[in-house]
Design a protein around this motif. Structure first.
Motif, PDB file in Angstrom:
ATOM      1  N   LEU A   1       0.824  -1.213   0.000  1.00  0.00           N
ATOM      2  CA  LEU A   1       0.000   0.000   0.000  1.00  0.00           C
ATOM      3  C   LEU A   1       0.858   1.264   0.000  1.00  0.00           C
ATOM      4  O   LEU A   1       0.368   2.347  -0.330  1.00  0.00           O
ATOM      5  CB  LEU A   1      -0.954   0.005   1.199  1.00  0.00           C
ATOM      6  CG  LEU A   1      -2.036  -1.059   1.178  1.00  0.00           C
ATOM      7  CD1 LEU A   1      -2.840  -1.028   2.470  1.00  0.00           C
ATOM      8  CD2 LEU A   1      -2.945  -0.881  -0.020  1.00  0.00           C
TER       9      LEU A   1
ATOM     10  N   ASN B   1      -0.308   4.787   0.978  1.00  0.00           N
ATOM     11  CA  ASN B   1      -1.383   5.406   0.195  1.00  0.00           C
ATOM     12  C   ASN B   1      -2.736   5.130   0.850  1.00  0.00           C
ATOM     13  O   ASN B   1      -3.646   4.607   0.216  1.00  0.00           O
ATOM     14  CB  ASN B   1      -1.372   4.877  -1.245  1.00  0.00           C
ATOM     15  CG  ASN B   1      -0.163   5.331  -2.010  1.00  0.00           C
ATOM     16  OD1 ASN B   1       0.288   6.452  -1.833  1.00  0.00           O
ATOM     17  ND2 ASN B   1       0.371   4.467  -2.843  1.00  0.00           N
ATOM     18  N   TYR B   2      -2.859   5.474   2.117  1.00  0.00           N
ATOM     19  CA  TYR B   2      -4.094   5.256   2.874  1.00  0.00           C
ATOM     20  C   TYR B   2      -4.109   6.196   4.063  1.00  0.00           C
ATOM     21  O   TYR B   2      -3.083   6.738   4.466  1.00  0.00           O
ATOM     22  CB  TYR B   2      -4.189   3.802   3.348  1.00  0.00           C
ATOM     23  CG  TYR B   2      -2.997   3.380   4.190  1.00  0.00           C
ATOM     24  CD1 TYR B   2      -2.996   3.573   5.570  1.00  0.00           C
ATOM     25  CD2 TYR B   2      -1.873   2.811   3.604  1.00  0.00           C
ATOM     26  CE1 TYR B   2      -1.907   3.211   6.335  1.00  0.00           C
ATOM     27  CE2 TYR B   2      -0.779   2.440   4.366  1.00  0.00           C
ATOM     28  CZ  TYR B   2      -0.802   2.642   5.735  1.00  0.00           C
ATOM     29  OH  TYR B   2       0.289   2.286   6.498  1.00  0.00           O
ATOM     30  N   SER B   3      -5.274   6.362   4.617  1.00  0.00           N
ATOM     31  CA  SER B   3      -5.418   7.148   5.836  1.00  0.00           C
ATOM     32  C   SER B   3      -5.092   6.242   7.028  1.00  0.00           C
ATOM     33  O   SER B   3      -5.752   5.218   7.229  1.00  0.00           O
ATOM     34  CB  SER B   3      -6.861   7.658   5.955  1.00  0.00           C
ATOM     35  OG  SER B   3      -7.167   7.977   7.287  1.00  0.00           O
ATOM     36  N   GLN B   4      -4.079   6.608   7.788  1.00  0.00           N
ATOM     37  CA  GLN B   4      -3.668   5.813   8.953  1.00  0.00           C
ATOM     38  C   GLN B   4      -4.841   5.642   9.924  1.00  0.00           C
ATOM     39  O   GLN B   4      -5.067   4.565  10.452  1.00  0.00           O
ATOM     40  CB  GLN B   4      -2.485   6.489   9.650  1.00  0.00           C
ATOM     41  CG  GLN B   4      -2.026   5.790  10.911  1.00  0.00           C
ATOM     42  CD  GLN B   4      -1.375   4.435  10.671  1.00  0.00           C
ATOM     43  OE1 GLN B   4      -0.736   4.230   9.649  1.00  0.00           O
ATOM     44  NE2 GLN B   4      -1.531   3.530  11.590  1.00  0.00           N
TER      45      GLN B   4
ATOM     46  N   SER C   1      -8.131   5.738   9.300  1.00  0.00           N
ATOM     47  CA  SER C   1      -9.187   4.862   8.786  1.00  0.00           C
ATOM     48  C   SER C   1      -8.762   3.399   8.860  1.00  0.00           C
ATOM     49  O   SER C   1      -9.558   2.532   9.216  1.00  0.00           O
ATOM     50  CB  SER C   1      -9.593   5.240   7.367  1.00  0.00           C
ATOM     51  OG  SER C   1      -8.533   5.042   6.461  1.00  0.00           O
ATOM     52  N   VAL C   2      -7.503   3.113   8.553  1.00  0.00           N
ATOM     53  CA  VAL C   2      -7.024   1.733   8.647  1.00  0.00           C
ATOM     54  C   VAL C   2      -7.015   1.282  10.106  1.00  0.00           C
ATOM     55  O   VAL C   2      -7.387   0.148  10.418  1.00  0.00           O
ATOM     56  CB  VAL C   2      -5.626   1.571   8.003  1.00  0.00           C
ATOM     57  CG1 VAL C   2      -5.053   0.193   8.284  1.00  0.00           C
ATOM     58  CG2 VAL C   2      -5.717   1.804   6.508  1.00  0.00           C
TER      59      VAL C   2
ATOM     60  N   HIS D   1     -16.038   5.434   6.330  1.00  0.00           N
ATOM     61  CA  HIS D   1     -16.066   5.911   4.951  1.00  0.00           C
ATOM     62  C   HIS D   1     -16.402   7.412   4.896  1.00  0.00           C
ATOM     63  O   HIS D   1     -15.758   8.181   4.185  1.00  0.00           O
ATOM     64  CB  HIS D   1     -17.059   5.123   4.119  1.00  0.00           C
ATOM     65  CG  HIS D   1     -17.205   5.621   2.728  1.00  0.00           C
ATOM     66  ND1 HIS D   1     -16.215   5.486   1.777  1.00  0.00           N
ATOM     67  CD2 HIS D   1     -18.208   6.292   2.126  1.00  0.00           C
ATOM     68  CE1 HIS D   1     -16.606   6.037   0.658  1.00  0.00           C
ATOM     69  NE2 HIS D   1     -17.818   6.545   0.841  1.00  0.00           N
TER      70      HIS D   1
ATOM     71  N   TYR E   1     -13.380   9.595   6.185  1.00  0.00           N
ATOM     72  CA  TYR E   1     -12.061   9.519   5.555  1.00  0.00           C
ATOM     73  C   TYR E   1     -12.096   9.371   4.039  1.00  0.00           C
ATOM     74  O   TYR E   1     -11.096   9.018   3.449  1.00  0.00           O
ATOM     75  CB  TYR E   1     -11.253   8.383   6.177  1.00  0.00           C
ATOM     76  CG  TYR E   1     -11.142   8.533   7.664  1.00  0.00           C
ATOM     77  CD1 TYR E   1     -10.339   9.523   8.231  1.00  0.00           C
ATOM     78  CD2 TYR E   1     -11.868   7.715   8.525  1.00  0.00           C
ATOM     79  CE1 TYR E   1     -10.258   9.688   9.586  1.00  0.00           C
ATOM     80  CE2 TYR E   1     -11.781   7.860   9.887  1.00  0.00           C
ATOM     81  CZ  TYR E   1     -10.979   8.854  10.419  1.00  0.00           C
ATOM     82  OH  TYR E   1     -10.895   9.016  11.759  1.00  0.00           O
ATOM     83  N   LYS E   2     -13.230   9.654   3.419  1.00  0.00           N
ATOM     84  CA  LYS E   2     -13.282   9.491   1.955  1.00  0.00           C
ATOM     85  C   LYS E   2     -12.581  10.621   1.242  1.00  0.00           C
ATOM     86  O   LYS E   2     -12.265  11.636   1.722  1.00  0.00           O
ATOM     87  CB  LYS E   2     -14.705   9.350   1.464  1.00  0.00           C
ATOM     88  CG  LYS E   2     -15.590  10.558   1.717  1.00  0.00           C
ATOM     89  CD  LYS E   2     -16.962  10.312   1.172  1.00  0.00           C
ATOM     90  CE  LYS E   2     -17.853  11.489   1.489  1.00  0.00           C
ATOM     91  NZ  LYS E   2     -19.159  11.357   0.955  1.00  0.00           N
TER      92      LYS E   2
END
Length: 108
Positions: A63, A66-69, A71-72, A104, A107-108
């Motif tokens: 990944l 490439n993500y919101s810490q 949200s994960v 969602h 953090y979208k």
């Protein structure tokens, strides 16, 4: 699944367990049968959560941040609740849906 394994009966809570496994596999990019120090993915995730270690230990490195810490982290916490050994501690399907919709929306 824990419920089915002991009782031979499928329940809504065993479905929630299965969903938690799928969510963990998605976060980690690994199969449930992934072993690290003789632990399954569920064992590994539960240990990280219980000991308040960094969830980044389990996130799929492909990944590449490439993500919101946040949200994960929230999805990870939900997944760990879903795979609780005690079916009573697992969220209902409604709670799972509400949690995912909230994550969602934020953090979208």
């Amino acid at each position: 699944m824990v419920c089915f394994k002991f009782t031979g009966q499928l329940t809504t809570k065993s479905d929630i367990y299965g969903f938690g496994v799928m969510l963990l596999e998605s976060i980690a990019g690994r199969s449930i049968h992934f072993l690290q120090e003789n632990q399954t993915l569920v064992d590994c995730a539960t240990g990280i959560h219980t000991n308040r270690r960094n969830v980044k230990e389990i996130i799929d490195p492909r990944l590449e941040d490439n993500y919101s810490q946040q949200s994960v982290s929230e999805c990870f916490s939900l997944a760990v609740r879903c795979v609780s050994n005690n079916p009573v501690d697992r969220p209902s399907s409604e709670e799972v849906l509400q949690n995912l919709e909230q994550i969602h929306a934020l953090y979208k």
